[in-house]
Design a protein around this motif. Sequence first.
Motif, mmCIF file in Angstrom:
data_model
loop_
_atom_site.group_PDB
_atom_site.id
_atom_site.type_symbol
_atom_site.label_atom_id
_atom_site.label_comp_id
_atom_site.label_asym_id
_atom_site.label_seq_id
_atom_site.Cartn_x
_atom_site.Cartn_y
_atom_site.Cartn_z
ATOM 1 N N LEU A 70 3.084 6.850 -4.304
ATOM 2 C CA LEU A 70 3.023 7.348 -2.885
ATOM 3 C C LEU A 70 1.293 7.629 -2.632
ATOM 4 C CD1 LEU A 70 4.709 8.470 -0.560
ATOM 5 C CD2 LEU A 70 4.167 10.675 -1.351
ATOM 6 N N GLU A 71 0.688 8.191 -3.768
ATOM 7 C CA GLU A 71 -0.631 8.252 -3.512
ATOM 8 C C GLU A 71 -1.449 7.110 -3.374
ATOM 9 O OE1 GLU A 71 -2.588 11.512 -6.371
ATOM 10 O OE2 GLU A 71 -3.830 9.714 -6.991
ATOM 11 N N ILE A 73 -0.151 4.311 -1.964
ATOM 12 C CA ILE A 73 -0.017 3.856 -0.420
ATOM 13 C C ILE A 73 -0.936 4.577 0.442
ATOM 14 C CG2 ILE A 73 1.628 3.746 1.291
ATOM 15 C CD1 ILE A 73 3.706 3.163 -0.999
ATOM 16 N N GLN A 74 -1.067 5.961 0.168
ATOM 17 C CA GLN A 74 -1.784 6.875 1.165
ATOM 18 C C GLN A 74 -3.432 6.307 0.805
ATOM 19 O OE1 GLN A 74 -0.688 10.815 -0.470
ATOM 20 N NE2 GLN A 74 0.623 10.991 1.135
ATOM 21 N N ILE A 75 -3.916 6.182 -0.261
ATOM 22 C CA ILE A 75 -5.150 5.624 -0.483
ATOM 23 C C ILE A 75 -5.279 4.400 0.418
ATOM 24 C CG2 ILE A 75 -6.685 4.473 -1.946
ATOM 25 C CD1 ILE A 75 -5.801 6.275 -4.167
ATOM 26 N N ILE A 77 -3.589 3.385 3.119
ATOM 27 C CA ILE A 77 -3.678 3.328 4.456
ATOM 28 C C ILE A 77 -4.979 4.095 5.106
ATOM 29 C CG2 ILE A 77 -2.587 4.848 6.529
ATOM 30 C CD1 ILE A 77 -0.004 4.804 4.621
ATOM 31 N N LEU A 78 -5.247 5.240 4.328
ATOM 32 C CA LEU A 78 -6.670 5.965 4.841
ATOM 33 C C LEU A 78 -7.791 4.971 4.792
ATOM 34 C CD1 LEU A 78 -7.606 8.705 5.748
ATOM 35 C CD2 LEU A 78 -8.216 9.273 3.495
ATOM 36 N N ILE A 81 -7.654 2.135 7.240
ATOM 37 C CA ILE A 81 -8.034 2.621 8.768
ATOM 38 C C ILE A 81 -9.488 2.844 8.923
ATOM 39 C CG2 ILE A 81 -7.744 4.611 10.485
ATOM 40 C CD1 ILE A 81 -4.749 4.553 9.461
ATOM 41 N N LEU A 82 -9.785 3.732 7.982
ATOM 42 C CA LEU A 82 -11.403 4.031 7.829
ATOM 43 C C LEU A 82 -12.436 2.675 7.836
ATOM 44 C CD1 LEU A 82 -11.680 7.167 5.822
ATOM 45 C CD2 LEU A 82 -11.852 7.063 8.460
ATOM 46 N N PRO A 135 -8.420 10.399 -6.435
ATOM 47 C CA PRO A 135 -8.017 9.432 -5.416
ATOM 48 C C PRO A 135 -9.280 9.177 -4.465
ATOM 49 C CG PRO A 135 -6.907 11.461 -5.277
ATOM 50 C CD PRO A 135 -7.469 11.544 -6.405
ATOM 51 N N PHE A 136 -10.115 10.413 -4.144
ATOM 52 C CA PHE A 136 -11.311 10.264 -3.106
ATOM 53 C C PHE A 136 -12.196 9.359 -3.365
ATOM 54 C CE2 PHE A 136 -15.539 11.873 -1.256
ATOM 55 C CZ PHE A 136 -14.857 11.702 -0.039
ATOM 56 N N VAL A 139 -10.751 6.305 -2.489
ATOM 57 C CA VAL A 139 -10.621 5.996 -1.107
ATOM 58 C C VAL A 139 -11.914 5.314 -0.434
ATOM 59 C CG1 VAL A 139 -10.477 6.882 1.452
ATOM 60 C CG2 VAL A 139 -9.020 7.582 -0.096
ATOM 61 N N LEU A 140 -13.163 5.877 -1.041
ATOM 62 C CA LEU A 140 -14.543 5.359 -0.526
ATOM 63 C C LEU A 140 -14.587 3.837 -1.128
ATOM 64 C CD1 LEU A 140 -16.638 8.214 -1.373
ATOM 65 C CD2 LEU A 140 -16.065 7.444 0.813
ATOM 66 N N ARG A 205 -2.624 -3.978 -2.231
ATOM 67 C CA ARG A 205 -2.750 -4.902 -3.685
ATOM 68 C C ARG A 205 -3.850 -4.143 -4.344
ATOM 69 N NH1 ARG A 205 -0.017 -9.743 -3.461
ATOM 70 N NH2 ARG A 205 0.911 -9.706 -1.418
ATOM 71 N N VAL A 208 -3.678 -0.384 -6.418
ATOM 72 C CA VAL A 208 -2.779 -0.312 -7.462
ATOM 73 C C VAL A 208 -3.695 -0.318 -8.533
ATOM 74 C CG1 VAL A 208 -1.220 -1.479 -9.059
ATOM 75 C CG2 VAL A 208 -0.679 -1.743 -6.577
#
Lengths: 260, 267
Positions: A70-71, A73-75, A77-78, A81-82, A135-136, A139-140, A205, A208
């Motif tokens: 789940l984490e 997928i959230q990474i 998505i965020l 989008i950004l 996770p931050f 994301v970056l 992808r 992961v």
Amino acid sequence: MIKVPKKPLPSLLTVIGYPFAIALTIFSFFQVGFNIEDFKRNWENRKLVTDTLFDPKWEWAIENASQALLETIQIAILASILGCFIALPLSFYASRATNQTTVTYLIYKSFLNFIRTIPDLFWAMLFTVAVGLGPFAGVLALVMFSMAIMGKLLSETIDSIDLGPLEAAKASGAKHNQAVFTSALPQILPNFTAYFLYIFELCIRASVILGLVGAGGVGRIIETQRIFLRFDRISPIIVLILVAVIAIEQFSVWLRRKIL
Amino acid sequence: MKIPKQPVNQRVLKYLITVLIVAGSIWSASGLEITPERFLSAPSKVWILVTAMFPLDLSQEAIDRIVPKVGESLFIAWAGTVIGAIFSFPISFLAANNVSLNSFSRATKQVLNVIRAFPELILAFVLLPITGLGPLTGTLAVGIHSIGTLGKLSSEVIEGIDEGPLESIKSSGGSKLNELFFGVIPQVMPTITSYWLYRFEINLRASAVLGVVGAGGVGAELINQLRFRDFPRAGTVLVVTILMVLIVDTISAAIRKRIIKGREIKV
């Protein structure tokens, strides 16, 4: 009598290109070192993988990996989008059609090219050092990754827009930014949406494997189990990822067809 | 009479997408415990890292260590692309529904989809115990993944060909094999070759990363230097990698452009 035109001489590219490609191929295979003796010796080791790989421990995987998945997928998505929405204005500056100032055009263009040269996992490593594990950092890293791809695809699309509406808007008194906003942006919005969905798939992808360097997501669990050669625990996770990736891909194909 | 389907209301769709995007990012950000403050503080932290890298470590020892590793990544990427190209080429004909049988095509496409779904790194560490630590593992991982992606792209190119030449070969008595060699392959070759080069560019980035799991290439060097907090040397690794990728990208893009446009022939 029909005159058959003479066959042109082979071009310089073929004369130099083919031998060079063949030489590079031979040299590369030599360099990466395929050694049949080593291979035979290691072939015994395959049991380490195959025995456990096809004996998936489903309960363990669902219990331990679903949160991390789940984490992941959230990474994705965020970050997608950004990254894509940051790239949207940048692309207009990185295209000749909407940016006449050579200096700023070159700066934005080379900036986008520059971030595209660094692979996603390198970004992840750098950000884990800069902002800490977790996770931050992931994301970056994926923001940079998606920004680079979107910037390239979109700026090339903007290069080929119809300049007529832009001129019309300017002729009726619009400022440059207003003209771009009202006549260039609507032209590329369908492309933007399609690219966004494509980049979202790429991010799923890519996210992961972020965990392999400590940037969050399901890769973290894969990495720890990999070190102990627990392929029986990894294989169900891989299958879960596969299912998630394919489901998201189907969804995005469906959405693309609906929108475009 | 067939009534055409009513199109989705554009405005409703627009709102729906906006809501989806906003809700998606809020859900993700809260799940990952990411706040706007963290984003605002990130640039200064990145800046600290960047300044720590300069001046770069350009000592002879560092260069001697790093350049061969970057070269290794290049060779892994090239060898992997060659593996991908050689195997994907025949497979793509099997997968194209206008050349191959329908059931064959569907089955092959599914296989390609499954191959494509595994990232190179995952392939690499499954292969690692068998092929050993080193560039061979990386090459195979890159190669296998490339078979999936190149197979898909090439089969789509084959599906998009102009049927005219095939028909004229058929009408002048050519066999199926003639159709393939004189009708299909000359049409698809430029695009497929340019896809191979494009894949090489992507594989270069993938192979640079593979070192992280010990499958050869420059990735191991970067992660080790970062772990030991030797930032100037990590900076050198980055700069050399970026330079190599830039050079290869430029050359490859130029060749691709030339292949697609073709040569100008004066008559």
